[in-house]
Design a protein around this motif. Structure first.
Motif, PDB file in Angstrom:
ATOM      1  N   LYS A 124      31.613  19.180  63.516  1.00  0.00           N
ATOM      2  CA  LYS A 124      32.303  20.078  64.448  1.00  0.00           C
ATOM      3  C   LYS A 124      33.398  20.873  63.741  1.00  0.00           C
ATOM      4  N   LEU A 125      34.114  20.237  62.812  1.00  0.00           N
ATOM      5  CA  LEU A 125      35.133  20.967  62.046  1.00  0.00           C
ATOM      6  C   LEU A 125      34.496  22.125  61.274  1.00  0.00           C
ATOM      7  N   ILE A 126      33.376  21.846  60.633  1.00  0.00           N
ATOM      8  CA  ILE A 126      32.688  22.885  59.859  1.00  0.00           C
ATOM      9  C   ILE A 126      32.187  23.988  60.774  1.00  0.00           C
ATOM     10  N   GLU A 127      31.662  23.612  61.936  1.00  0.00           N
ATOM     11  CA  GLU A 127      31.180  24.607  62.905  1.00  0.00           C
ATOM     12  C   GLU A 127      32.317  25.495  63.397  1.00  0.00           C
ATOM     13  N   LEU A 128      33.450  24.885  63.735  1.00  0.00           N
ATOM     14  CA  LEU A 128      34.600  25.650  64.226  1.00  0.00           C
ATOM     15  C   LEU A 128      35.162  26.567  63.143  1.00  0.00           C
ATOM     16  N   LYS A 129      35.138  26.086  61.899  1.00  0.00           N
ATOM     17  CA  LYS A 129      35.596  26.932  60.802  1.00  0.00           C
ATOM     18  C   LYS A 129      34.641  28.100  60.581  1.00  0.00           C
ATOM     19  N   THR A 130      33.352  27.854  60.620  1.00  0.00           N
ATOM     20  CA  THR A 130      32.360  28.909  60.433  1.00  0.00           C
ATOM     21  C   THR A 130      32.492  29.990  61.498  1.00  0.00           C
ATOM     22  N   SER A 131      32.818  29.575  62.722  1.00  0.00           N
ATOM     23  CA  SER A 131      32.950  30.537  63.820  1.00  0.00           C
ATOM     24  C   SER A 131      34.301  31.231  63.839  1.00  0.00           C
ATOM     25  N   GLY A 132      35.252  30.755  63.027  1.00  0.00           N
ATOM     26  CA  GLY A 132      36.564  31.388  62.960  1.00  0.00           C
ATOM     27  C   GLY A 132      37.570  30.874  63.970  1.00  0.00           C
ATOM     28  N   VAL A 133      37.180  29.888  64.764  1.00  0.00           N
ATOM     29  CA  VAL A 133      38.113  29.313  65.739  1.00  0.00           C
ATOM     30  C   VAL A 133      39.241  28.581  65.018  1.00  0.00           C
ATOM     31  N   ILE A 134      38.875  27.822  63.980  1.00  0.00           N
ATOM     32  CA  ILE A 134      39.871  27.308  63.044  1.00  0.00           C
ATOM     33  C   ILE A 134      39.548  27.926  61.690  1.00  0.00           C
ATOM     34  N   ARG A 135      40.565  28.181  60.907  1.00  0.00           N
ATOM     35  CA  ARG A 135      40.322  28.853  59.633  1.00  0.00           C
ATOM     36  C   ARG A 135      40.262  27.886  58.455  1.00  0.00           C
ATOM     37  N   HIS A 136      40.916  26.746  58.611  1.00  0.00           N
ATOM     38  CA  HIS A 136      40.901  25.728  57.554  1.00  0.00           C
ATOM     39  C   HIS A 136      41.079  24.374  58.218  1.00  0.00           C
ATOM     40  N   PHE A 137      40.672  23.299  57.531  1.00  0.00           N
ATOM     41  CA  PHE A 137      40.877  21.976  58.117  1.00  0.00           C
ATOM     42  C   PHE A 137      41.344  20.974  57.065  1.00  0.00           C
ATOM     43  N   GLY A 138      42.142  20.031  57.561  1.00  0.00           N
ATOM     44  CA  GLY A 138      42.702  19.010  56.682  1.00  0.00           C
ATOM     45  C   GLY A 138      42.888  17.712  57.429  1.00  0.00           C
ATOM     46  N   ILE A 139      43.682  16.823  56.852  1.00  0.00           N
ATOM     47  CA  ILE A 139      43.834  15.484  57.419  1.00  0.00           C
ATOM     48  C   ILE A 139      45.285  15.036  57.320  1.00  0.00           C
ATOM     49  N   VAL A 140      45.729  14.292  58.315  1.00  0.00           N
ATOM     50  CA  VAL A 140      47.055  13.668  58.316  1.00  0.00           C
ATOM     51  C   VAL A 140      46.834  12.166  58.265  1.00  0.00           C
ATOM     52  N   THR A 141      47.444  11.505  57.315  1.00  0.00           N
ATOM     53  CA  THR A 141      47.263  10.051  57.208  1.00  0.00           C
ATOM     54  C   THR A 141      48.482   9.398  56.587  1.00  0.00           C
ATOM     55  N   GLU A 142      48.704   8.147  56.970  1.00  0.00           N
ATOM     56  CA  GLU A 142      49.732   7.326  56.331  1.00  0.00           C
ATOM     57  C   GLU A 142      49.083   6.264  55.455  1.00  0.00           C
ATOM     58  N   SER A 143      47.762   6.297  55.375  1.00  0.00           N
ATOM     59  CA  SER A 143      47.006   5.302  54.622  1.00  0.00           C
ATOM     60  C   SER A 143      46.720   5.781  53.204  1.00  0.00           C
ATOM     61  N   THR A 144      47.191   5.022  52.229  1.00  0.00           N
ATOM     62  CA  THR A 144      46.894   5.347  50.837  1.00  0.00           C
ATOM     63  C   THR A 144      45.399   5.249  50.564  1.00  0.00           C
ATOM     64  N   ASP A 145      44.738   4.306  51.227  1.00  0.00           N
ATOM     65  CA  ASP A 145      43.298   4.142  51.045  1.00  0.00           C
ATOM     66  C   ASP A 145      42.539   5.394  51.498  1.00  0.00           C
TER      67      ASP A 145
END
Length: 254
Positions: A124-145
């Motif tokens: 879904k992230l890739i689909e939304l980026k391809t359509s221009g709804v989101i322009r880039h995607f990333g992640i928020v985490t507190e986990s080193t793993d």
């Protein structure tokens, strides 16, 4: 104001990022608007919020509506599947009053999504980026793993938001450099370690040698924001006295 390219996203962002989630706790909408515009007029173009604080999204979007094309807005959510992600994005678009989101981030997932893992989040992230709804995607985490897994993932993660400040270990410092080598933008959450650090010039100066790191500063009122903006323009000298004082604080807390 200094600007830096946020990894492979190629987003040119201010090294001082505005953590907008605190806008929800600002008493008056007018004061929140004033703070956003104060930052913008001082050169800040990168604003981060979350679906968890819809009032912050609303206030941020309203304050930036007339300069939308000049700023970079990031938001985030914690969907369990692609369907929930689509709903979260749609809600944020309406709350922010915008037609697109510059950077959409998954917030603290228990596991790193993959293609064909059954969740359909990455698809879904890739689909939304391809359509221009989101322009880039990333992640928020507190986990080193999970952070380590992002480094070796081929899923196209463009940014990571991770706790980083002057009290962190050398291992975490090295982690930021590894993200630089992988061309993944690094956004430093909790630059004051949740309020533990009170010496703002020292905390801000610590980030200067980490050219790929974008600290995400939160301010609860205009006075705090003014201090952040002032020391951004008037950073401390990184001399022997600075490093001695920084090491003293690190030893005290660690």
């Amino acid at each position: 104001m200094e600007y830096v390219v946020l990894g492979k996203s190629n987003l040119l962002v201010s090294r001082t990022a505005f953590g907008a989630q605190a806008l929800e706790k600002v008493g008056e909408s007018e004061t929140a608007h004033q703070m956003v515009r104060m930052a913008y007029e001082d050169g800040v173009n990168f604003f981060d919020t979350s679906t968890r604080t819809p009032e912050s999204e609303r206030r941020l979007g309203a304050a930036l509506s007339d300069v939308r094309e000049n700023v970079i807005i990031a938001t985030k959510s914690s969907p369990r599947n692609g369907g929930e992600l689509a709903i979260d994005v749609d809600v944020s678009l309406r709350t922010l009053g915008t037609g697109y989101i510059d950077l959409y981030q998954l917030e603290n997932p228990e596991i790193l999504p993959k293609i064909n893992d059954g969740s359909e989040i990455l698809e879904k992230l890739i689909e939304l980026k391809t359509s221009g709804v989101i322009r880039h995607f990333g992640i928020v985490t507190e986990s080193t793993d999970i952070a380590e897994r992002v480094l070796y993932s081929d899923a196209g993660w463009e940014t990571i938001q991770f706790p980083f400040n002057m009290l962190c270990t050398k291992e975490i410092e090295n982690l930021t450099r590894r993200f630089y080598e992988k061309d993944i933008g690094f956004i430093a959450m909790r630059p004051l370690c949740g309020g533990v650090l009170t010496n703002l010039p020292l905390a801000l100066g610590y980030f200067l040698p980490f050219e790929n790191v974008v600290p995400l500063w939160g301010a609860r009122n205009p006075d705090e924001l003014q201090q952040i903006l002032y020391f951004t323009k008037n950073p401390p000298r990184l001399d022997e006295e600075f490093y001695a004082e920084a090491e003293k604080i690190r030893e005290f807390f660690n």
